[in-house]
Each structure stands twice: as C-alpha cells, then as structure tokens.
Design a protein around this motif. Structure first.
Motif, PDB file in Angstrom:
ATOM      1  N   ALA A 111      23.218   1.092  28.298  1.00  0.00           N
ATOM      2  CA  ALA A 111      22.463  -0.078  27.386  1.00  0.00           C
ATOM      3  C   ALA A 111      21.031   0.174  27.415  1.00  0.00           C
ATOM      4  N   SER A 112      20.403  -0.349  26.480  1.00  0.00           N
ATOM      5  CA  SER A 112      18.855  -0.406  26.681  1.00  0.00           C
ATOM      6  C   SER A 112      18.512  -1.615  27.853  1.00  0.00           C
ATOM      7  N   ASP A 113      19.270  -2.326  27.989  1.00  0.00           N
ATOM      8  CA  ASP A 113      19.137  -3.254  28.834  1.00  0.00           C
ATOM      9  C   ASP A 113      20.586  -3.816  29.378  1.00  0.00           C
TER      10      ASP A 113
ATOM     11  N   ALA B 109      25.470  -6.775  28.886  1.00  0.00           N
ATOM     12  CA  ALA B 109      26.685  -7.246  29.959  1.00  0.00           C
ATOM     13  C   ALA B 109      26.923  -8.632  29.678  1.00  0.00           C
ATOM     14  N   HIS B 110      25.863  -9.402  29.663  1.00  0.00           N
ATOM     15  CA  HIS B 110      26.031 -11.089  29.265  1.00  0.00           C
ATOM     16  C   HIS B 110      26.564 -11.348  28.019  1.00  0.00           C
ATOM     17  N   PHE B 111      25.878 -10.496  27.092  1.00  0.00           N
ATOM     18  CA  PHE B 111      26.305 -10.594  25.714  1.00  0.00           C
ATOM     19  C   PHE B 111      27.719 -10.453  25.311  1.00  0.00           C
TER      20      PHE B 111
ATOM     21  N   GLY C  51      26.018  -0.708  43.000  1.00  0.00           N
ATOM     22  CA  GLY C  51      25.109   0.579  42.916  1.00  0.00           C
ATOM     23  C   GLY C  51      24.040   0.324  41.562  1.00  0.00           C
ATOM     24  N   PRO C  52      24.019   1.100  40.563  1.00  0.00           N
ATOM     25  CA  PRO C  52      23.389   0.952  39.435  1.00  0.00           C
ATOM     26  C   PRO C  52      24.053   0.141  38.257  1.00  0.00           C
ATOM     27  N   PHE C  53      25.555  -0.206  38.507  1.00  0.00           N
ATOM     28  CA  PHE C  53      26.070  -0.866  37.687  1.00  0.00           C
ATOM     29  C   PHE C  53      26.256  -2.118  37.649  1.00  0.00           C
ATOM     30  N   LEU C  54      26.599  -2.695  36.433  1.00  0.00           N
ATOM     31  CA  LEU C  54      26.551  -4.182  36.318  1.00  0.00           C
ATOM     32  C   LEU C  54      28.114  -4.357  35.656  1.00  0.00           C
ATOM     33  N   PRO C  55      29.132  -4.673  36.193  1.00  0.00           N
ATOM     34  CA  PRO C  55      30.431  -4.503  35.697  1.00  0.00           C
ATOM     35  C   PRO C  55      31.027  -5.913  34.933  1.00  0.00           C
TER      36      PRO C  55
ATOM     37  N   ASP D 237      21.619   0.973  32.582  1.00  0.00           N
ATOM     38  CA  ASP D 237      20.540   1.278  32.135  1.00  0.00           C
ATOM     39  C   ASP D 237      20.285   2.791  31.575  1.00  0.00           C
ATOM     40  N   ALA D 238      20.127   2.874  30.315  1.00  0.00           N
ATOM     41  CA  ALA D 238      20.127   4.276  29.660  1.00  0.00           C
ATOM     42  C   ALA D 238      18.853   4.995  29.984  1.00  0.00           C
TER      43      ALA D 238
END
Length: 131
Positions: free
Chosen positions: A12-14, A19-21, A35-39, A52-53
């Motif tokens: 994702a760009s953000d 994730a919240h969307f 880590g770098p992930f938002l599950p 983030d891409a």
C-alpha cells in the motif's frame, strides 16, 4: 494438518490508511504492528499484512471475502454510507449494482491503492456452501 493460507502481504502507499479502510468496512480491527506489517485478521485467522510499498508502484490485486447474509448487509451499508463506488463485476462495468451469482450476493469496490475488494455470500461454483 491440511494446508491453509496463513497470511499474505498487501502493499500500500499508506499501510495505516489502507488497513483501516478495509477493517472499518468489514467491521474488523487493525491489529498491532508486527515488524513492518500492519495486520487485519479475518474470522478464519488469515491475516492481510499491510506493508508500505515505499518507492515501488502498488500493483493491483484482488481480495475476496466470504461473508454471511447479515454481514453482507452491514458491509454493503458501510460501503454505501461512505459514498464508495461499487460494482457487480470485477471489470467494473456494472456500476452501482450487486450480483446474485450462485444464488448469493456479491459486490466489488476499490481500495485507496486500486486493489479490487469483493464480498460474496456464496462460494463460487455454489454447491450450496455458505459461510
């Protein structure tokens, strides 16, 4: 143990916004960052791990979610309330419609990065299986 999907990474760009969307529309919660992930974890424990891409372009993917009839009504209500354009087909030709494939209901919409999201109330190929 049978093979099961555990997680997949969604670029994702953000990641926070995306994730919240998804979580807000599906009535889920964004889990703490790992880590770098938002599950975002589904009811069957499969996680979409948003990342983030960075400087890379986000390549559109398709994510389909099997929901009950009641969940469909709730999610579809949130899609309409948010003013999100929705479609009855993945090619986005039938704007403002839902489909009734396999005796169920389905609808498609886009996330902020152009990922094609879908909710369905019946498995494709409908042998009567429901969520």
């Amino acid at each position: 143990m049978s093979v099961q999907l555990n997680h997949t990474i969604v670029h994702a760009s953000d990641k926070k916004h995306s994730a919240h969307f998804l979580a807000d529309l599906l009535g889920l919660e964004v889990q703490p960052q790992f880590g770098p992930f938002l599950p975002v974890v589904m009811g069957n424990d499969v996680a979409l791990d948003y990342a983030d891409a960075g400087d890379e372009p986000v390549v559109s993917q398709h994510y389909a979610f099997l929901v009950s009839e009641e969940e469909f009504d709730a999610v579809f209500g949130r899609i309409k309330a948010a003013g999100i354009t929705y479609y009855a087909d993945p090619y986005r030709e039938r704007v403002g419609e839902i489909n009734h494939n396999d005796g169920g209901r389905g609808v498609y919409w886009l996330d902020p990065d152009g990922h094609v999201l879908e909710i369905i109330t019946r498995h494709y190929g409908a042998d009567g299986r429901q969520p």
